[in-house]
Design an enzyme around this catalytic site. Structure first.
Site, PDB file in Angstrom:
ATOM      1  N   TYR A   1     -28.822  19.441 -10.113  1.00 33.51           N
ATOM      2  CA  TYR A   1     -29.482  19.523 -11.524  1.00 33.51           C
ATOM      3  C   TYR A   1     -30.025  20.829 -11.394  1.00 33.51           C
ATOM      4  O   TYR A   1     -31.304  20.929 -10.168  1.00 33.51           O
ATOM      5  CB  TYR A   1     -29.911  18.107 -11.409  1.00 33.51           C
ATOM      6  CG  TYR A   1     -28.880  17.378 -11.058  1.00 33.51           C
ATOM      7  CD1 TYR A   1     -28.706  16.330 -12.351  1.00 33.51           C
ATOM      8  CD2 TYR A   1     -28.922  17.034  -9.620  1.00 33.51           C
ATOM      9  CE1 TYR A   1     -28.275  14.948 -11.975  1.00 33.51           C
ATOM     10  CE2 TYR A   1     -28.291  15.871  -9.589  1.00 33.51           C
ATOM     11  CZ  TYR A   1     -27.040  15.098 -10.571  1.00 33.51           C
ATOM     12  OH  TYR A   1     -26.297  13.843 -10.448  1.00 33.51           O
TER      13      TYR A   1
ATOM     14  N   HIS B   1     -27.025  15.617 -15.868  1.00 35.72           N
ATOM     15  CA  HIS B   1     -26.125  15.525 -15.496  1.00 35.72           C
ATOM     16  C   HIS B   1     -26.508  17.554 -14.609  1.00 35.72           C
ATOM     17  O   HIS B   1     -26.446  18.383 -14.364  1.00 35.72           O
ATOM     18  CB  HIS B   1     -24.718  16.253 -15.846  1.00 35.72           C
ATOM     19  CG  HIS B   1     -24.832  14.609 -17.178  1.00 35.72           C
ATOM     20  ND1 HIS B   1     -23.633  13.948 -16.800  1.00 35.72           N
ATOM     21  CD2 HIS B   1     -25.030  14.695 -18.757  1.00 35.72           C
ATOM     22  CE1 HIS B   1     -24.023  12.613 -17.592  1.00 35.72           C
ATOM     23  NE2 HIS B   1     -24.366  13.432 -18.496  1.00 35.72           N
TER      24      HIS B   1
ATOM     25  N   LYS C   1     -18.429  21.148 -13.735  1.00 38.54           N
ATOM     26  CA  LYS C   1     -19.281  22.241 -13.065  1.00 38.54           C
ATOM     27  C   LYS C   1     -18.458  23.229 -11.948  1.00 38.54           C
ATOM     28  O   LYS C   1     -17.617  23.535 -11.990  1.00 38.54           O
ATOM     29  CB  LYS C   1     -19.694  21.251 -11.392  1.00 38.54           C
ATOM     30  CG  LYS C   1     -20.437  20.146 -12.107  1.00 38.54           C
ATOM     31  CD  LYS C   1     -20.436  19.125 -10.916  1.00 38.54           C
ATOM     32  CE  LYS C   1     -20.720  17.840 -11.669  1.00 38.54           C
ATOM     33  NZ  LYS C   1     -21.551  16.863 -12.070  1.00 38.54           N
TER      34      LYS C   1
END
Length: 331
Positions: free
Chosen positions: A272, A278, A309
């Site tokens: 993070y 998120h 991601k």
């Protein structure tokens, strides 16, 4: 156009110069045009040239005896079908910008071709990426599976920026619980720091990585193990990857990022930045000289994309961390 085979190359007369001038095929010589095996086979397949005393079948039989030829040919054909001019290069191929060719443009991609089972050695990969960056090119891995399907990966060295100051934590005390510790100094860890796992309103459990990090900074005292010597000795007994993991964990924390376990994603950390809700990255810590099958990297990248991601492999060197990012791309 008629051509002749000369060992592992195919040679055309001066009429072959048109193929170079118009479409960027081959290498010009005073006597004509020399084609690489991949170029020659593709032109035979497209019926643009014929090779004396040879057929497509005889050529592919001959050329495919060379290691990795079929993979390279499939990538070459795919690039040509997509409208790119592609030539042999310092890796396997160099690819011009779409619509450009030798003499009228410059190459944009350097492509290394691999099979789904090939091992990626990260130190070598890092050197190739650095070389591409030096030449102002984009480094691409082209993975070819057993059925000839192609997947392209953009590979680059990722430099993580600071995400705020390193956490300012007051000294805390704790009791040992296996290779974790439990502290009642909950107020020392406000939520934005995202340390530990709450057991209840007054107790916080710190993971082995968090424990090591606080010990190294002189911020943790463990009852019965004040300097942490015992737990430092025991953590490696349960975690063979602890050294690289801790080096990456501390590096991320010191940049102001928040690394938390990514076990559910099959990796070491989800990361993070700042106070974002998120995680943006998945990071897997490895020794810099580690090797990993391309199939494993493929699974990692597909999963990271599915959860939106970035996928970073964190290569732990003695003098720092190098992050290598893999991302699937469509050329």
């Amino acid at each position: 156009m008629k051509a002749r085979r000369d060992g592992t190359t195919v040679v055309l007369g001066k009429d072959g110069h048109a193929l170079y001038d118009q479409s960027g095929y081959g290498r010009k010589t005073e006597g004509g045009l020399t084609l690489s095996p991949e170029e020659a086979l593709y032109l035979v397949l497209k019926k643009k040239i014929t090779v004396i005393d040879e057929t497509f079948e005889s050529l592919i039989t001959e050329f495919s005896s060379r290691s990795g030829f079929m993979r390279r040919f499939l990538v070459y054909r795919d690039m040509r079908e997509r409208g790119y001019v592609i030539l042999p290069g310092p890796q396997d191929f160099r690819v011009f910008r779409r619509g450009e060719r030798p003499g009228t443009g410059r190459t944009n991609y350097l492509i290394r071709v691999l099979s789904e089972r090939d091992l990626i050695t990260f130190r070598d990969l890092s050197d190739e990426v650095a070389s591409a960056v030096h030449m102002r090119k984009q480094f691409v891995l082209a993975a070819v599976d057993d059925e000839g399907e192609l997947t392209y990966y953009d590979v680059k060295a990722d430099v993580l920026k600071e995400s705020g100051a390193a956490p300012d934590i007051p000294p805390v005390t704790a009791i040992r619980a296996g290779n974790s510790v439990i502290t009642q100094d909950v107020a020392a860890f406000p939520d934005p720091l995202w340390f530990g796992t709450k057991l209840d309103k007054t107790r916080l459990m710190l993971s082995p990585m968090e424990t090591l990090y606080l010990l190294e900074r002189g911020l943790l005292t463990i009852d019965g193990d004040a300097n942490g010597a015992a737990i430092r000795e025991d953590i490696p007994k349960e975690d063979a990857e602890w050294k690289e993991k801790y080096q990456v964990y501390a590096y991320l924390r010191n940049l102001g990022h928040v690394p938390r376990t990514a076990y559910k994603f099959g990796h070491h950390f989800r990361v993070y930045s700042g106070e974002k809700k998120h995680s943006e990255l998945l990071a897997h810590a490895i020794p810099a000289d580690a090797s990993m099958p391309m199939s494993v990297i493929s699974r990692s990248v597909r999963l990271s994309h599915s959860v939106r991601k970035k996928m970073l492999f964190a290569c732990a060197e003695q003098n720092g961390i190098e992050f290598i990012e893999f991302a699937r791309i469509k050329l």
